[in-house]
Every structure is written in C-alpha cells, then in structure tokens.
Design a protein around this motif. Sequence first.
Motif, short mmCIF file in Angstrom:
data_model
loop_
_atom_site.label_atom_id
_atom_site.label_comp_id
_atom_site.label_asym_id
_atom_site.label_seq_id
_atom_site.Cartn_x
_atom_site.Cartn_y
_atom_site.Cartn_z
N LEU A 84 -65.34 -8.96 -86.09
CA LEU A 84 -65.17 -8.15 -87.30
C LEU A 84 -64.03 -7.16 -87.12
CD1 LEU A 84 -68.92 -7.57 -88.14
CD2 LEU A 84 -67.32 -9.04 -89.34
N GLY A 85 -63.88 -6.70 -85.88
CA GLY A 85 -62.79 -5.78 -85.60
C GLY A 85 -61.44 -6.42 -85.87
N ILE A 86 -61.28 -7.64 -85.44
CA ILE A 86 -60.01 -8.33 -85.65
C ILE A 86 -59.78 -8.58 -87.13
CG2 ILE A 86 -58.77 -10.49 -85.24
CD1 ILE A 86 -58.71 -8.83 -82.80
N LEU A 87 -60.85 -8.91 -87.83
CA LEU A 87 -60.70 -9.10 -89.28
C LEU A 87 -60.16 -7.83 -89.93
CD1 LEU A 87 -63.71 -11.03 -90.80
CD2 LEU A 87 -61.30 -11.61 -90.86
N ASP A 88 -60.72 -6.70 -89.49
CA ASP A 88 -60.23 -5.42 -90.02
C ASP A 88 -58.77 -5.23 -89.65
OD1 ASP A 88 -62.59 -4.86 -91.12
OD2 ASP A 88 -63.28 -3.45 -89.59
N LEU A 89 -58.46 -5.60 -88.42
CA LEU A 89 -57.10 -5.39 -87.92
C LEU A 89 -56.10 -6.19 -88.75
CD1 LEU A 89 -55.82 -3.92 -85.46
CD2 LEU A 89 -55.62 -6.16 -84.44
N VAL A 142 -54.77 -4.97 -78.33
CA VAL A 142 -54.60 -4.09 -79.48
C VAL A 142 -54.09 -2.74 -79.00
CG1 VAL A 142 -55.78 -2.98 -81.37
CG2 VAL A 142 -56.41 -5.28 -80.69
N THR A 145 -54.80 1.31 -83.70
CA THR A 145 -55.50 0.90 -84.91
C THR A 145 -55.39 1.96 -86.00
OG1 THR A 145 -57.49 1.76 -83.89
CG2 THR A 145 -57.17 -0.61 -83.80
#
Lengths: 205, 1241
Positions: A84-89, A142, A145
Amino acid sequence: MIKAILIFNNHGKPRLIRFYQYFAEDMQQQIIRETFHLVSKRDDNVCNFLEGGSLIGGSDYKLIYRHYATLYFVFCVDSSESELGILDLIQVSVIIVNVCFHVQVFVETLDKCFENVCELDLIFHMDKVHYILQEVVMGGMVLETNMNEIVAQVELQNRMEKSEGGLSAAPARAVSAVKNMNLPEIPRNINIGDINIKVPSLSPF
Amino acid sequence: MALKIVKGSIDRMFDKNLQDLVRGIRNHKEDEAKYISTCIDEIKQELKQDNIAVKANAVCKLTYLQMLGYDVSWAAFNIVEVMSSSKFTYKRIGYLAASQCFHEGTDVIMLTTNQIRKDLSSPNQYDTGVALTGLSCFVTPDLARDLANDIMTLMSHTKPYIRKKAVLIMYKVFLKYPESLRPAFPRLKEKLEDPDPGVQSAAVNVICELARRNPKNYLSLAPLFFKLMTSSTNNWVLIKIIKLFGALTPLEPRLGKKLIEPLTNLIHSTSAMSLLYECVNTVIAVLISLSSGMPNHSASIQLCVQKLRILIEDSDQNLKYLGLLAMSKILKTHPKSVQSHKDLILQCLDDKDESIRLRALDLLYGMVSKKNLMEIVKKLMLHVDKAEGTTYRDELLTKIIDICSQSNYQYITNFEWYISILVELTRLEGTRHGHLIASQMLDVAIRVKAIRAFAVAQMAMLLDNAHLLTGNMQRNGICEVLYAAAWICGEFSEHLEDPNQTLEAMLRPKVATLPGHIQAVYVQNAAKLFATVLRKHEGATDSQAAQETSQLLVERLPLFVQSANLEVQERASCILQLVKYIQKLQQKDVEVAEEVSALFAGELNPVAPKAQKKVPVPEGLDLDAWINEPPSESESEDEKPKAVFAKEETKHSRPRHTEVDEKELARRREARKQEQANNPFYIKSSPSSQKVYQDAPGVEHIPVVQIDLSVPLKVPGMPMSDQYLKLEEERRQKEKAEKKKKEKKKKREKHGKGKKHDSGPESEEDITPAHHVDIVTEEMPENALPSDDDDKDPNDPHKALDIDLDNLLSGTNCRPLADTEKLPVRTHRSEPLKSPGEDGDVESVPQEPKKRSSKEKKEKKKDKDKDRKKSKEEKKKKKKHKHDAEDEPAELPAEEPVKSEETNEVATPPTSTSAEEVAAPAPAPAPAPETSLAAAPDSEADEPKDAEPEEVKCSKHKKKKQKKEKEKEEKKEKKKKRHHHHHHHSDGGEDSVQNGTMEEEEPLPPMSNYCLLAENSYIKMVYDIQGNLQDGSQVVVSVIFENKSDSFLKSMEFNVLDSLNSKLQRPEGAGPHDGLVVPFQLPPGVSNEARFIFSVQSIVMPQKLKGTLTFIVKSEDSSTHEKLDFKLHFTCTSYLITTPCYSDAYAKLLESGDLKSSSLRLEGVNMPFHHLLARICFHHHFSVVERIDSCASMYSRSIQGHHVCLLVKTADQTVSIDAKCDEPSLLGNVLDEIKQTFSQC
C-alpha cells in the motif's frame, strides 16, 4: 527494494524506464513487453498487485501499478516494500510530476484533479521526469516521501539549471538568433531551452 | 514553404534537441527505425564536436533512445565527458545517461572514480546529490571500495539533503564492498537518530534492508527501533520498522511479547490502511514465533483475523488481496481461526479478479481437512468447468491436485473418490498438466495398494475410451494420462476383469498416433497383459483363447515395429519375436504362462525422489577423482535425457529374472524381507503387501460397486466423483450417530471443551477413512542422510553481508575495529593507473606467457582453496572475537592448527609492521605515525606495497593493470599472509635460500612511496609525487591528510610558494599566492587524500618548494586557527613514469647512440636480486625489460619523453648500474637518488 520503475502508455510504448538492476537493452524491452502484457489485460477495477512476471524478479517480486488515463505506472518491488505504501508513492510521484510541470501553487491545495498526468509531459520531458523521480527513489530505495520537500528540491535544481542558461544555452541561442534574422516570422514552436518548463500555458503540444 | 524547409534543415544541422527528436520520431511512424538511425548518425557527429553543450544535448537524446531499446554503450566515453562538465545542467544529463546504461561490465566506469570523488566533495550540494544518485545506479566493487570513505564523510554533511542520499547509498556500497560494513556501521546507527526525518528514514531503510537478509546481526538494535516505533509519527518509517520487527521476532521470542501490546494499540488507533496492514502482518509473525507455549494470545489472533476479514470484505480490491495474503500467513499456525472464515474465502473464488482468486486458492490449500476436502474440491471442480481462461483453469487443476496430495494424502479418506476426480480432470481440454495428473495416478496406484483394483478398472476404461480424450493427439497434453493408464493396467493386470479387452484396446491402430514415449509404454505393457492373459487361459485350460491372443499380438505388433520412434521399435520387435516363439510353443501345447509371467515378476516399491541423492558416499570413495584421464573439455556429458516421470526409472531398473525359477525368487524375496526388516527407513507395509502374482485378488480387493456404468448422459465408464460425496456423507452420518452414542457419557464429564467441539459438525478425529488404506512410504536408501539440503544461492550478494556487528555496538564486550578494517583511503596510484593511454601496450609485452602461467597457477590454487578458506575465515572471525583483547602476534599461534594445511601454498610476502618501517623511505624519525599508516594492510594506501613485490615476481616487470586485479586477491589472501609471516619466523625463512632456484618464491618486504611531508599534534601529511603522462609539464602531488587530534579539522588550505620552474596550478581567477582549499573536512581520526597539480618546466634537476597548510581546529567549545609549514621535495624520480618496453625496442634504443652513459656502484647491498629490482621499479618508476640470472635491463621514461635505461648487475653484495639517458643531468640525479634509496636500507 524497488527493482524497476516502468511507465508506458496504453499501447505498451515506454515513456520512462528505470531499472535498478542491470539488464541489457533487449532484455529491458522484453520486460516492458511482458509487463505490459500482464498489466494491460486487467480491468481497472481489479487489484493493483500482480505476482511478478517471469523475466523480472521471481516469486519474491511483485508488480504494483496504477493506471492513469493513458499511462501505466508500474513498480516492480520485493517483499521488503509495503504494497500500500508503494501505491501511495506512485500517486505522490504523479502529483509531483503534475505540480512541477503545470502549477506553481502550494502543494497543500492539491486534490484529485492533479491525479491525471498528461502523457505529453512525459513524452517530451522524459529527462525532467527522471530528475523528479530521482528525488523520490534512489538506487531502488525510497529516498523521500514528503511531497513538499521533493518539490522544493526539484525546483531548486531547475532554478540552478536556469541560472546556467539551460541546456540549449549559448550555441543554440546564437543559432536561433541567426534563424530569427533569416525568417520573417518567428515560428510558434521554436524551442528555447526551458520555455516548456516554466510557462505551462505556452506548452506547444 | 521553402522557408520552412530551410528552417528545418538549419534546425537539423544545429540543434535538434530532445523535444525535436521525440517529435521527429512521432512524425515518422512508418519508418521509425530508419529515422532513428539517421538521428544516431547525427548524434555521432555531435559527439565529435568539442562544444560540451552540443555533446550534452546528444547524450540527452541518447538517453531517450536507450529507453526505446537502442544500445548506446558505444557512447559511454562521451557520457563520462559530459559527466565531468563543470556545469550542473550538463553534469546532470551525463549522470542520468550513465545511470541508465552503465553497469559493471562498462569499462570506462573506472575512469569516473576521480570525477565522482570530485563531485562528491563539490561545494555545490546538487553536484554532490547528482553524483550520489548516479553512483547508486552503477556502483561497482571498485568504485565502492575507492569511494566508501568519501561517502562515509558525506554521511556527516551539514546538509540533510546530502546526508540522506549518502546514508541511502551506503547500502549499495555494502553490497558491492562488504568490508565497508563494519567500519561504517557505527555512523549508520548514529543516523537513526538524526534530527532530519529524511535522513532518519533513509537510515531505517538501509538497516531494514540489511536486517532482512541477516536478521540475527541486528537483534541488538531492537531497543533502539522499539524507541523509534513508539516515538515516530512518519508512517513510512513506522512501516519499515514494523516490517523489520517481523523479521526479527522469529529469532527472539521475548521481543515478540513486548511488541504485541504497542502493535495492537497501533492497529486500534491508526487510520492508515498501509500501517494497519503491516501491523497485522507483524503481529502474525510474532504469533507464529510464539505459537508454542503462549496460550493467551487468542485475543490477538482474533483481532488480526477480524481486521483481515474487514479488509477482505472491503470493496477495494487491493485490500481484499492483501487481506487474503495475510490470512494465508495465519493459516500456517492457526488454521482453526481461519477455517471459520471458509465462506468468505470460497466467496472470493468467484471474484472477477484473477489475483484474488489465486490468493483464495492458496488459502484453500491450507484450509482443507479430512472433513471438508471433498466439499472444497467439489467447489473447485465446478470452477474448473466454469473457468474460461486456460491459465486459470490450469492453476485450478494444479491446486486441486496439490490440495489432495498434500502431506502424503493426509486428508484423503477415500481414494476411489480421488481416482475419480483425477479421471474427471482428464476431460479438461487443452490443459498443460496431463503429466501432473498422470504422475498422480501412478503415485496413488503404486502407493495405495488397496486402491489398485479400482484404479486398474478406471484406467482400463480410460484406455478403452482413449479416443475421447485425445482429439488431437500430438498437441494435447492430456494424452499423457494414457501413459499412466497403460502402465497401471499392465503392471497390475492381475486386477483386470477383462484383460483381453484392455489388450485389444492397447493395440488399436490409433495408438500409433500417440507420442513415442507413450507408445513405448503401451507396447511394453501389452506384453505384461499378454502374460496375464496367458496365465488366465492356461489356468482354465483354454488353449484356443490363448492362441487367439498370441495371434492378435502377432498381427498388431508389426505396426509398432515400423514406428519412427526408436524405443517403440526396439521394444515392439523384441516382444514380437517373443510372442512368435511363444506361439510356436503353444502349438506344441507347451505350458508357457508361468515362464512368461516370470518375465515381469516382482514387486515395485516406490522410491523417494531424493533417494539417489541421499545415498551416503562410502568411505574412501572420492567421486570427484578421475578414474581415467579426463576427457577433453569440449565433450558435454551432462545431457542426460530427462525422464518424463520419476517412476519411469524404476521400471527400467527393475530386474528381469527371465531364467529364475520360483525357488530362487522365493529365496530372494526372503532376503529382501530380511533386509527391509533391518532397514529403519523402510516403513513396513501390511504383511499382505508382499503378495505374489498368484494370490492376486487378495483380501483388500474392493469390488467396484458404487459405479453405475450405464448412467445416461455420462461418458461410458467415467465415474462421477459427486457420488462419492453423497456416499461419504451418508457414511459419516452413520458413523457419527454411532460415535455420538458413545461419546455422550464422556461429554457430560468435560463440559467446557465439549461445547466448543459441538460448534463444528465434527472434529478431525471423528472421520475414519472409507477403506483401510495403507500408503506405502517411499523407499530411502540405507543410512540416508537426514539433512534437507536447501542450498542457498552461492551468488547471493547478501551472504557477504552476514557480518557480526554486535561487538561494535555494545560497550563492554566490544571488538574494536581492527586496523585492517579501516576504509581504504584513496591512493595516488589510482589515477595514473587508469589513464587510458597506457593499457594498450601493457598487454602485449613479450613476457606475457610467463605472467599468464603464474597467474593461472595462482588462480587454480585459489579456486581449490576457496571453500576451505571461506569456512576457515569464519572460524577465524569467531576466534578473533574471543581473543579480542590480544594483539595480533599473540593471536597467531592460536590460529596455527587451523591453517596448517595452507603451508604448502606459494609463499606470499609477510606484512609485518617492523618490515614496513624499515622499508619506508621516509627520513622522518617518527615511527609512531609511520606504523599507524602502515599497520592498515587492508587499506588501499598500502596496497602498492603488497601488490608490487608480487607483481615483480609474476611478470618481472611492473604491470599496472595487473595490480588492480591483484588488489582483490591480495585482500583475500591477507589472512593467509599473516600466517605465513608467522611460518617464516618459526622456520627461519631460510628454505628459500636453500633451494636457490626457488628464489622467486621468497617474499619481498612491503614498500611505500609515501613520505612524510610534515606533521604536528593535529595533523599529519604524507605525500607522493607522480608524473602526468598526458601532460609533459605536469606532476600530481597526492597528499594524505590524517587528523591525529580529537577535534574536527576544517577549512584546510594548502599553499606553496611557487618557484620559477614549478608552480601550483590554481583555479582560474585565483591569484598567484592564493591557497587551494582542501575539498574535505576531517573528523577525528579520519584520513583522506587530496591531489594537487603542479606545472614544471625543467625536469632535469630536483627541486624543493616551501609551503604552508592552514586549518581550523574545531573542538566542542572552541575553534582555533592552526598552521603547518612543509617542504615539498620534487625528486627527479618523480618525473619518471613507469613505461613498459619491448626488448627489441630497447636494443634499438641502446644502439642508436643518442644516449649519454653514466654508471654507479653500490657496495654492501645485502638483499636478493629480485628485491633490488623491485625496489628500483617501485621507488624509481622503472620497469624490467629483461632479466638473465643476476643481470637485468630496466627502462623508464620521463614525462617529457627522456629515455632512461639501466643495466643492473650484481655480484657479491656489489651492485653495478650502467645507465644511459639522453639527458645527462637528469640521469645523474636519478642515479644519486637510487643510491640514496639503497643507502637507507
């Protein structure tokens, strides 16, 4: 770790590729094709995760992607990244690209309308998008962010480039001066360095 | 219009930028490739121009073309040029292009080292940033080693922007250069508490990556991370930390207990789904690690499952997917809690999203139990029928088989049902998994004896209806099941009701269209069936029927004899001849059945797939040793034909006792029983399993009652598995009813538990299998090795990072960083080494063969020892850890026994501090600083010392390129060397003298060219001067600054008073007396190197320049200005450049007569000749041209092209040097310097 970032359009044409592990050029193209093949046949209302393709990674790797209008943003990541973090990214990156190309407003006011990235921005300014992405992901990890921080750094670097006169600086200017003398009318789409970066309304495409 | 064309051509001629290129490509959609090739031609033209702006523009376009798949590696050098531009705009373009297309194989990458170093220390933070970003993409082991120290320094940069990038890139450096991990780790740890959140996040990121691969080394950081977790508000950091804890908990259950509470709190409080999800994941990991012995966590499990259920029920497909993913983790340890959500998961099977369906399938695998297996498989079979895409259907098929066969068919209560399922699956069209079904059929039929009769009946039907499943035989993967069917029918033909019919089915002409390997099985098993038929008829004395059967074979087999497949042909003709012979005997009324069946007698035992691998190697047998002389390399031997099934092998290897009589058979059987009884790995089957052919329809024979073969609408003979479901339910009902009666009494006694039991329809244990099945365990060899060899990938880069860091951290028991672990400081050597002008001729030196061979020898030896060494080195590490208080020499004897086997290796030079002191030419009477420099044998500063002497031995003259490669070897051999050092001391090192021919082997003392420049209590400077090959008027002075104080040294400025002849090169715009700023700061104890370029006019005389270094000493409370004066000594030697020379060219040079000669005699030089040569080579930049016994010719060139030739002879401690040079005063000075070198030792 992020193994690769691929951006291609609805026809599988690459718009930006960034591999954090070496692949020869033909292999890169093959990976793009395979990834496009996997991603393009999925509906928009299915999940954004895909078990990795056969060419890149293997079982530990996942493809995480988002589809915006005409573009696919695909990140190939291993299990150390939060899905989900990558999706946000991805979303953050897209917004930043938009901001850097089009708007000079405070980032805080961003909302949904910046979610759609214009393919033309990517086509003609692949290098600039690379520079933006470099502030987000570095060497497969990353880096930052915080949207404000990223935009600020990108802006500072662009300003520095501007102060140096941009890419098509001295010689190109001289040439265009010559051209201007010869031609009675200045063609609308003459390209002088950074005109496309800073004045979005003049964007000739 | 005309104007437009003109304008266009001008455009193209002058500046087609990236945008124009893109536009052009878009306008030439039809002939894109052609257009691009013209563009590439233009780019090539642009790259040839001197203007850096044009070059940068071209490189920018190349980056775009690279994305389109064009190889642009040919422009690598131009990219380096653009990278080294001073303008940020161009530099950025260059680094971008480099990061897109450079990799470890790019040869120009080694040219970038100094450029990158310069950029890293640039005052402009964005230059540094761009260099770091680029480097992160193309860092190589060499770059990592050379730049590790610079990047380390940047980790303490004032700008957080640089700090975070430097921290992040360290991970890449560690991967490429694992030795840097220990020295860098303390600072990395420090960055976890950096005030800037970005830097902190980067540090967390790096440590998480490291810990993920080798978690145990990072356990000691857990408290720190715990603190961060409770204090940080950055979700990204939290996620990383929580993920890290997930990796750590399996190693330390106590940590898990502490984590549960804060994690549950986070789960309750957070609104970020990503964080929630990771928390749940880590709680699951904790629960898994605690699964035994911690009863009170059912609440946590409940919470997790409950949260996951919410995720799965969410309309967001992503959450659904992740929920299922996490659920499967819980499943492994707490299947019960997941099983209650079966409904939800089965629902997901209907999802339109394939990823979700696959995840749900994965979950089902773990959710089956004896009681629900049939039900779940039924559901899946429905999906199989519905599934439209073949990939998903194939996935379903494999899942069904996986689910059923998991843990040795644990959940299958009714094998008849399973066989029916398999048979039903054969109706799938176009599946790729025919062989999977086939191997299942074989496996079940072989291992479940009770099911054989049923299986044979089903297979006979399959064979009979073969035409139904093989529409298009060749392409259809499903026909593989016929392989299994034929084999089962043949092997267990005693169970066949009508072997005649099956035999007929197997010999139909259509069979000939099957793939070869299947036909072969058909033919072979037809023979088996034939034997059965014969026996049946002879038992019934029906000779007519038997003869008819023989006739059938004789008629049908010729079809196979003509087969194109060799194996089919061979088997068919063998069997045909056999049958013809039998036919003759039959006509004479001879009883043959007995003998024919003896051909196929004997029981088959399933053999475990790994059995062969696990046979222990008998003592004294060396499998790697050659029995005969090894064949030439070109023969490839490992192309064994791959068996289609594992079982195929067993069949071939099966002994055929053609001539064995019944007695013999019985004897052997007895012997085998005996053997099996003694074999602990052989799980004995029921006594009846040792049955022979005669008593075929045994007690366990199960009549095929349930199947109504004439059910309409069904393929004849194809059973429906559903029937079993009904039957099974009925059966269970009955059993349950009986059991309930029995259990009622018990239940009254134990109330609480009983209730829970009731909630489910029945518990696992209640279900009894329909038949008593006895699954034969696969055979293993005697003394099988129990180990499960899950070989780790030896190429995994993370293996090298498994480095113990604990002792760096804890205060009491710490092993300080050994000197050997200091990061290499940049050396003066690297620059001239890499100058492109040089490597060309180096390769083609006449002595090459010799160099090759010695190198090869070394490599071979290295290979052999590699494994041994690795384990040893680990041992050593541990040992070192124990002996941390002891110093090195004291430690050596302890290590002696471990290393004793290495003594036969070629002796390498010892690295002793004392020897170095002697060797160091520095006149300064300061032994302490000298040793501190020399005592770091791993650091690159000392590399030349070690590398140099060896080289001389190997190739007799200095090969700069080689040195680079050696450095790596050196490092590996370091440990060994230390040992040799010891060895030589004890043995007295005299052996080399005794066998004079082995002189080459004798170690050389290490040497250094760095001399002391100046030092005071704050700082020490050592320097070396090298000529610049490209520019005849330049020399490069490399100065290593070492901070000796406890304070921070900054604002260092380096200045010299120029003379008329020699001038310090200052940047444009600087005055002639301005100092140069040293581009780095020095934290306490750190050393770094800076390089200064001087221009010289005349090089024939040595010269001294006075200079001053000013700097600011900054301690905690104060800062003071300090100053240090020094004298730079430019010797004539420093104007010489090591240049290799061919012996014929050398001879010509001497003959030419342009050279003036001079000579020198040295008395009392007490050192081996090759040491002497090595010294001259090393200190005075000569190379050996030729060496004959105690006489050698040497050559060097000055930066201004003067040739210097030496002829060195030695006899009785006297060395005479005859020298020739085209510049007499230069020669005189060089000789004086040589003399001085030798007078010092």
